[in-house]
Write an enzyme that holds these catalytic residues in place. Structure first.
Site, PDB file in Angstrom:
ATOM      1  N   PRO A 188       0.821  -1.215   0.000  1.00 20.00           N
ATOM      2  CA  PRO A 188       0.000   0.000   0.000  1.00 20.00           C
ATOM      3  C   PRO A 188       0.859   1.272   0.000  1.00 20.00           C
ATOM      4  O   PRO A 188       0.372   2.349  -0.332  1.00 20.00           O
ATOM      5  CB  PRO A 188      -0.814  -0.083   1.299  1.00 20.00           C
ATOM      6  CG  PRO A 188      -0.515  -1.400   1.912  1.00 20.00           C
ATOM      7  CD  PRO A 188       0.609  -2.040   1.184  1.00 20.00           C
ATOM      8  N   GLU A 238       3.053  -7.487   8.703  1.00 14.72           N
ATOM      9  CA  GLU A 238       3.071  -6.015   8.656  1.00 14.72           C
ATOM     10  C   GLU A 238       3.854  -5.510   7.447  1.00 14.72           C
ATOM     11  O   GLU A 238       3.892  -4.317   7.173  1.00 14.72           O
ATOM     12  CB  GLU A 238       3.659  -5.434   9.946  1.00 14.72           C
ATOM     13  CG  GLU A 238       2.895  -5.817  11.204  1.00 14.72           C
ATOM     14  CD  GLU A 238       1.392  -5.667  11.048  1.00 14.72           C
ATOM     15  OE1 GLU A 238       0.937  -4.551  10.739  1.00 14.72           O
ATOM     16  OE2 GLU A 238       0.674  -6.672  11.228  1.00 14.72           O
ATOM     17  N   ARG A 289      -3.231  -9.320 -20.381  1.00 14.22           N
ATOM     18  CA  ARG A 289      -4.210  -9.059 -21.447  1.00 14.22           C
ATOM     19  C   ARG A 289      -3.683  -8.111 -22.517  1.00 14.22           C
ATOM     20  O   ARG A 289      -4.273  -7.996 -23.580  1.00 14.22           O
ATOM     21  CB  ARG A 289      -5.536  -8.532 -20.857  1.00 14.22           C
ATOM     22  CG  ARG A 289      -5.451  -7.174 -20.227  1.00 14.22           C
ATOM     23  CD  ARG A 289      -6.756  -6.779 -19.563  1.00 14.22           C
ATOM     24  NE  ARG A 289      -7.824  -6.493 -20.516  1.00 14.22           N
ATOM     25  CZ  ARG A 289      -7.915  -5.374 -21.229  1.00 14.22           C
ATOM     26  NH1 ARG A 289      -7.002  -4.423 -21.100  1.00 14.22           N
ATOM     27  NH2 ARG A 289      -8.895  -5.186 -22.073  1.00 14.22           N
ATOM     28  N   ASP A 316      -8.669   1.319 -24.439  1.00 15.74           N
ATOM     29  CA  ASP A 316      -8.853   2.628 -25.045  1.00 15.74           C
ATOM     30  C   ASP A 316      -9.808   3.496 -24.242  1.00 15.74           C
ATOM     31  O   ASP A 316      -9.796   4.714 -24.364  1.00 15.74           O
ATOM     32  CB  ASP A 316      -9.372   2.500 -26.479  1.00 15.74           C
ATOM     33  CG  ASP A 316      -8.258   2.046 -27.415  1.00 15.74           C
ATOM     34  OD1 ASP A 316      -8.534   1.810 -28.576  1.00 15.74           O
ATOM     35  OD2 ASP A 316      -7.117   1.934 -26.934  1.00 15.74           O
TER      36      ASP A 316
HETATM   37  C1  JF5 Z   1       0.546  -5.749   2.022  1.00 14.78           C
HETATM   38  C2  JF5 Z   1       2.066  -4.682   4.088  1.00 14.78           C
HETATM   39  C3  JF5 Z   1       1.913  -5.536   1.848  1.00 14.78           C
HETATM   40  O1  JF5 Z   1      -2.235  -4.454   1.048  1.00 14.78           O
HETATM   41  C4  JF5 Z   1      -1.559  -4.465   0.042  1.00 14.78           C
HETATM   42  C5  JF5 Z   1      -1.814  -3.508  -1.054  1.00 14.78           C
HETATM   43  C6  JF5 Z   1      -2.789  -2.516  -1.057  1.00 14.78           C
HETATM   44  N1  JF5 Z   1      -2.667  -1.856  -2.221  1.00 14.78           N
HETATM   45  N2  JF5 Z   1      -1.716  -2.379  -2.915  1.00 14.78           N
HETATM   46  C7  JF5 Z   1      -1.149  -3.395  -2.266  1.00 14.78           C
HETATM   47  O2  JF5 Z   1      -0.505  -5.358  -0.124  1.00 14.78           O
HETATM   48  C8  JF5 Z   1      -0.272  -6.298   0.916  1.00 14.78           C
HETATM   49  C9  JF5 Z   1      -0.067  -5.388   3.233  1.00 14.78           C
HETATM   50  C10 JF5 Z   1       0.702  -4.866   4.257  1.00 14.78           C
HETATM   51  C11 JF5 Z   1       2.680  -5.011   2.867  1.00 14.78           C
END
Ligand code: JF5
Length: 236
Positions: free
Chosen positions: A85, A112, A149, A164
């Site tokens: 994230p 985490e 894709r 597009d």
């Molecule tokens: C993840 C720590 C990775 O939660 C996600 C994520 C959200 N948007 N893009 C990826 O990835 C998993 C969670 C916590 C690291």
């Protein structure tokens, strides 16, 4: 295009690649997907992949040594992508760029997250949106879907041009098929008229309307003609 997906839960990834378009693309040799279990790179007999965070706090952190062994064993790659994230937002332009590559390694974190030193062993950190998942697996599958894709031959040319709807900078127009009436709901008359120019105009206007309603942020950047801008302000 070859994908290597590094995960603690290979069984979450495999079924996605064993159905539908991805399955066919793999059978035809257009793409290859290798799923590797990060736990196989743990060093001790307990197969430990995580540890408590330095500085204290809740949860566990994935060990950098284990993850980097997995990354390096995946072999030479054009991109090593960590799903998090905290990464840069994923979008269609990035999908188009990544779809040109020969070998993508996708690294799925759990807990985490992964020890921050992993940043020196990846080429990008990507986020698929502003929410927190329980692990990077679904995010890796999103990157796989959005890029595969775009690999030539994976889907019909006409369908890949659905992209597009982003190239135009607008949301897609609505689609209809049989039956012509469902529970009192009809189909826009123009679509059964056979008048191709009118149909194209209707679709463009519906795309404009929809984009203004749902994604006004996109309208600002969209390449619209002065006529279209005027239409939006008046009758749209
Ligand atoms: C993840 C720590 C990775 O939660 C996600 C994520 C959200 N948007 N893009 C990826 O990835 C998993 C969670 C916590 C690291």
């Amino acid at each position: 295009m070859k994908y290597t997906i590094l995960t603690l839960f290979p069984e979450l990834i495999r079924p996605w690649t064993e159905e539908s378009i991805l399955k066919k693309a793999i059978q035809r040799g257009l793409i290859g997907v290798e799923v590797r279990d990060i736990r196989a790179y743990a060093a001790n007999k307990h197969k430990t992949v995580d540890d408590t965070p330095y500085g204290g706090g809740a949860g566990m952190v994935m060990r950098v040594d284990v993850v980097v062994r997995a990354i390096e064993d995946a072999g030479p790659a054009d991109e090593v992508i960590l799903l998090t994230p905290a990464g840069v937002p994923f979008h269609q332009r990035l999908a188009e760029e990544l779809a040109q590559k020969q070998h993508l390694v996708l690294v799925c974190g759990r807990y985490e997250g992964i020890d921050a030193r992993v940043e020196h062993f990846v080429t990008r950190e990507i986020s698929i949106g502003d929410y927190v998942l329980m692990g990077g697996e679904l995010a890796a599958l999103v990157i796989l879907e959005a890029t595969a894709r775009l690999v030539p031959g994976v889907i019909k040319e006409a369908e890949s041009h659905r992209q597009d709807s982003f190239a135009t900078g607008l949301l897609d127009h609505p689609h209809y098929t049989r039956p012509p009436e469902f529970r009192g709901l009809g189909v826009p008359e123009v679509l059964i008229s056979g008048h191709h120019a009118k149909i194209a105009e209707w679709r463009r206007k519906e795309a404009l309307r929809r984009t203004r309603l749902r994604r006004p942020d996109l309208l600002e950047k969209a390449p619209l003609s002065p006529e279209e801008r005027a239409w939006l302000e008046q009758e749209g």
